[in-house]
Design a protein around this motif. Structure first.
Motif, PDB file in Angstrom:
ATOM      1  N   LEU A   1      -4.048   0.011  -5.096  1.00  0.00           N
ATOM      2  CA  LEU A   1      -3.193  -0.760  -4.196  1.00  0.00           C
ATOM      3  C   LEU A   1      -3.551  -2.243  -4.250  1.00  0.00           C
ATOM      4  CD1 LEU A   1      -1.051  -0.689  -1.850  1.00  0.00           C
ATOM      5  CD2 LEU A   1      -3.015  -0.611  -0.292  1.00  0.00           C
ATOM      6  N   PRO A   2      -2.590  -3.135  -4.559  1.00  0.00           N
ATOM      7  CA  PRO A   2      -2.880  -4.580  -4.521  1.00  0.00           C
ATOM      8  C   PRO A   2      -2.956  -5.066  -3.063  1.00  0.00           C
ATOM      9  CG  PRO A   2      -0.576  -4.209  -5.110  1.00  0.00           C
ATOM     10  CD  PRO A   2      -1.210  -2.851  -4.998  1.00  0.00           C
ATOM     11  N   THR A   3      -4.144  -5.431  -2.632  1.00  0.00           N
ATOM     12  CA  THR A   3      -4.333  -5.806  -1.217  1.00  0.00           C
ATOM     13  C   THR A   3      -4.032  -7.272  -0.942  1.00  0.00           C
ATOM     14  OG1 THR A   3      -6.690  -6.220  -1.624  1.00  0.00           O
ATOM     15  CG2 THR A   3      -6.073  -4.013  -0.853  1.00  0.00           C
ATOM     16  N   VAL A   4      -4.072  -8.121  -1.963  1.00  0.00           N
ATOM     17  CA  VAL A   4      -3.876  -9.558  -1.752  1.00  0.00           C
ATOM     18  C   VAL A   4      -2.538  -9.869  -1.082  1.00  0.00           C
ATOM     19  CG1 VAL A   4      -3.605 -11.796  -2.896  1.00  0.00           C
ATOM     20  CG2 VAL A   4      -5.478 -10.283  -3.552  1.00  0.00           C
ATOM     21  N   PRO A   5      -1.403  -9.306  -1.549  1.00  0.00           N
ATOM     22  CA  PRO A   5      -0.127  -9.603  -0.868  1.00  0.00           C
ATOM     23  C   PRO A   5      -0.136  -9.173   0.601  1.00  0.00           C
ATOM     24  CG  PRO A   5       0.274  -8.596  -3.010  1.00  0.00           C
ATOM     25  CD  PRO A   5      -1.193  -8.467  -2.756  1.00  0.00           C
ATOM     26  N   ILE A   6      -0.770  -8.034   0.906  1.00  0.00           N
ATOM     27  CA  ILE A   6      -0.821  -7.560   2.296  1.00  0.00           C
ATOM     28  C   ILE A   6      -1.622  -8.538   3.149  1.00  0.00           C
ATOM     29  CG2 ILE A   6      -1.541  -5.674   3.813  1.00  0.00           C
ATOM     30  CD1 ILE A   6      -1.257  -3.782   1.423  1.00  0.00           C
ATOM     31  N   VAL A   7      -2.759  -8.982   2.618  1.00  0.00           N
ATOM     32  CA  VAL A   7      -3.614  -9.930   3.341  1.00  0.00           C
ATOM     33  C   VAL A   7      -2.868 -11.234   3.583  1.00  0.00           C
ATOM     34  CG1 VAL A   7      -5.721 -11.314   3.207  1.00  0.00           C
ATOM     35  CG2 VAL A   7      -5.763  -8.915   2.500  1.00  0.00           C
ATOM     36  N   ILE A   8      -2.156 -11.722   2.574  1.00  0.00           N
ATOM     37  CA  ILE A   8      -1.401 -12.978   2.703  1.00  0.00           C
ATOM     38  C   ILE A   8      -0.331 -12.851   3.786  1.00  0.00           C
ATOM     39  CG2 ILE A   8       0.304 -14.442   1.543  1.00  0.00           C
ATOM     40  CD1 ILE A   8      -1.353 -14.181  -1.002  1.00  0.00           C
TER      41      ILE A   8
END
Length: 645
Positions: free
Chosen positions: A133-140
């Motif tokens: 799961l790519p977490t960077v977009p969610i964090v942004i």
């Protein structure tokens, strides 16, 4: 206000609010501390017991002893924070402004990395279910949404912070307790021998100590938010918070000891100690706690900047008050700067394990600056010198050791927080220094010499009336003097006839919420000076404050502000008001030294980006005239010229 003050007393409401506001940063540290300590190392008893011992003693000495027991005593009429502390000691030595600015800049820089590391650590728990799961977009998205809602105020959300953080701390405590009960001998790590052993004998001990330091990064927030809850509520709630933190840390340690000889492979022991059925709930609670911790840091940054503006160490910026709740501020420019900083951190480091390498360095500097300022405060309180020197020696030594250990982080990402801190410090020192340079060349004259001409000018019908009530802002500290440029503006630049001349002076006090004024009739009902004494946390809305003062004076029959134009006077209409703001411009800056020219250049850039004086003082621009006046900063050089016919 009274309701807010009531929360300073020890009460269940005060304790609950303390959990929601004060402990967000330090309360989310178990999300990443042990993951940072273990890192790529093989799990061993020396590493785990030594790491636990360091965590326990740093939390005890740095947070419990220094901040909770000692620093919280330095309250300024119930308010805390590094700038509040500075105002308490600034008369002891002029150079103390520098530790205050360095500490404030570092604290702001820390505010740019706290949201990314806490939110990333929480969201990365989803990798257990979704490994790719790519977490960077969610964090942004989460962080951007958090900054987006700041303009609407957080008073409604703030009411549920306390109960949610109570659930968070209770959850951490219960999760840790389950493992501690199975392995109670884990508490032998309280013995400081294990901390000594890992620091002396373990390879890369400096890296371990830098990771351990992350457990106390939120200690400064305890002091910064003193005004929201009061000393008693913070101290009592800290007992509960520390107990839950220790149980969770020791629970993680017990789990890790059961897996000696293995590597974590970047998994988070905070989530590994959770039962599988509870994991999704745990990730949800951790995410909420991370958002609350980020919110507390953002709100604290707004308060910090508002204080810096009042103390003239930050450019005047727009400050909004989205609700009537005490302490509710919204500073659009800082909100944008913090958001940009957070986005840079997320995009550069991407994962929390990379952010751990950069985190802690800036706040370590703030700790050092607080120690310096607190030492002067203790001296001011006339404590025995041996106690003051003991405080200074113990905590300065400890924080220097921690700074050296954190110094290793510079090449691993700490360079970013150093750059951010330096950038913010340069803004502060340039604004402060440029104002001092300008003030050095402001010439004051004896105002009494001008009494006759001002009185005659006010009654001279041959001069067109400029305004019924003419107001100047003056920086003269004494009622007997006035800037020569103000007299030049009234008498020579364009003679300004007025029925009444007003001089408004603002004195920022060392106390946070002073709101007083003094009226001096220099020429009876012709020239009046108003001295406002405003606390460093009071908004300087001069137009509104002056209106209130004049209303009181009219009510007391001290002044008549009825228009003197015959038609308007006939109907008893109030005369017009006009403010004249003198914008002092440094001319011939080539006569300044090289470093001062740089400072003035930076100041000029900041001035263009900041609020104008009229907006900064809350003046209605439709009633304001801005006059640019030059400041001569050097004597005219002798020039030899030859006259020809």
């Amino acid at each position: 206000m009274e309701k807010s003050r009531g929360l300073h007393k020890l009460s269940s409401a005060g304790l609950l609010i303390s959990l929601g506001i004060i402990f967000g940063d330090i309360g989310t540290s178990p999300l990443y501390v042990f993951k940072a300590i273990v890192g790529d190392n093989i799990i061993s008893s020396d590493l785990i017991l030594g790491g636990l011992s360091c965590i326990f003693w740093i939390l005890t000495l740095q947070t419990s002893v220094k901040y909770v027991l000692i620093v919280l005593r330095a309250d300024n009429k119930g308010e805390g924070g590094i700038f509040s502390l500075y105002t308490l000691v600034k008369r002891k030595a002029a150079w103390l402004i520098f530790p205050a600015m360095i500490g404030g800049a570092s604290l702001l820089a820390d505010g740019m990395i706290t949201p990314p590391i806490t939110v990333s650590s929480a969201i990365e728990g989803l990798n257990i279910y979704f490994p790719n799961l790519p977490t960077v977009p969610i964090v942004i998205v989460i962080i951007s949404f958090l900054f987006l809602i700041q303009r609407f105020g957080t008073s409604i959300v703030g009411r549920i912070f306390g109960p949610l953080m109570f659930i968070w701390f209770s959850t951490m405590g219960v999760l840790g307790l389950a493992y501690v009960l199975d392995q109670p001998d884990i508490f032998k790590a309280i013995n400081p021998y294990y901390a000594y052993n890992i620091l002396i004998n373990y390879p890369n001990a400096w890296l371990i100590l830098g990771a351990v330091f992350l457990c106390t990064t939120g200690a400064e927030a305890l002091y910064s938010d003193l005004g929201h809850c009061g000393r008693s509520n913070i101290r009592v709630s800290w007992i509960f918070v520390k107990s839950c933190l220790i149980l969770n840390y020791f629970g993680q340690g017990a789990w890790l000891l059961q897996h000696q000889g293995l590597k974590l492979n970047y998994q988070n022991p905070f989530y590994l100690i959770m039962p599988e059925w509870f994991l999704m709930f745990g990730i949800g609670i951790a995410t909420i706690a991370a958002i609350i911790a980020s919110q507390a840091m953002i709100s604290g940054s707004f308060t910090l900047i508002s204080e810096a503006v009042r103390l003239n160490i930050w450019p005047k910026v727009k400050i909004n008050y989205p609700s009537n709740q005490k302490g509710q501020l919204y500073v659009p420019s800082i909100n944008f700067i913090l958001w940009i900083g957070c986005m840079i951190v997320v995009l550069i480091f991407k994962e929390s394990r990379n952010m751990e390498a950069a985190y802690g360095l800036a706040i370590n500097i703030t700790f050092l600056m607080t120690t310096i300022l607190m030492t002067f405060y203790l001296l001011k309180k006339h404590l025995p010198k041996y106690l003051v020197l003991s405080f200074f020696g113990i905590f300065l030594s400890m924080e220097l050791i921690l700074l050296i250990s954190n110094g290793v982080k510079i090449v691993h990402g700490g360079w970013l927080t150093i750059i951010l801190s330096a950038f913010l410090f340069i803004i502060m020192v340039s604004w402060w220094w440029a104002r001092k340079i300008k003030n050095d060349f402001v010439r004051f004259v004896d105002i009494e010499h001008y009494y006759p001409i001002l009185k005659e000018l006010s009654e001279d019908d041959s001069v067109p009336r400029y305004a019924s009530q003419l107001v100047y802002l003056t920086s003269a500290n004494f009622s007997s003097e006035i800037e020569s440029k103000i007299m030049y503006s009234i008498l020579q630049k364009k003679p300004k006839r007025a029925d009444v001349y007003w001089l408004a002076h603002v004195d920022v006090t060392d106390e946070p919420f002073t709101n007083e004024y003094k009226v001096t009739q220099l020429i009876d009902k012709k020239l009046i000076r108003i001295d406002f004494r405003l606390g460093f946390r009071v908004e300087q809305r001069i137009s509104l404050l002056l209106r209130k003062v004049i209303e009181d004076m009219v009510k007391n029959k001290e002044i008549d502000i009825t228009s003197q134009y015959p038609t308007l006077k006939k109907y008893g209409l109030v005369g017009d008001f006009k403010f004249v703001v003198l914008q002092k411009v440094i001319s011939r800056s080539n006569d300044l030294s090289f470093i001062k020219r740089i400072v003035i250049d930076i100041y000029n850039v900041l001035r263009r980006l900041s609020l104008s004086d009229e907006k900064g003082f809350g003046l209605d621009s439709s009633f304001v005239t801005v006059e640019r006046v030059p400041l001569v900063v050097a004597q005219t050089k002798e020039i030899t010229m030859k006259r020809i016919l």
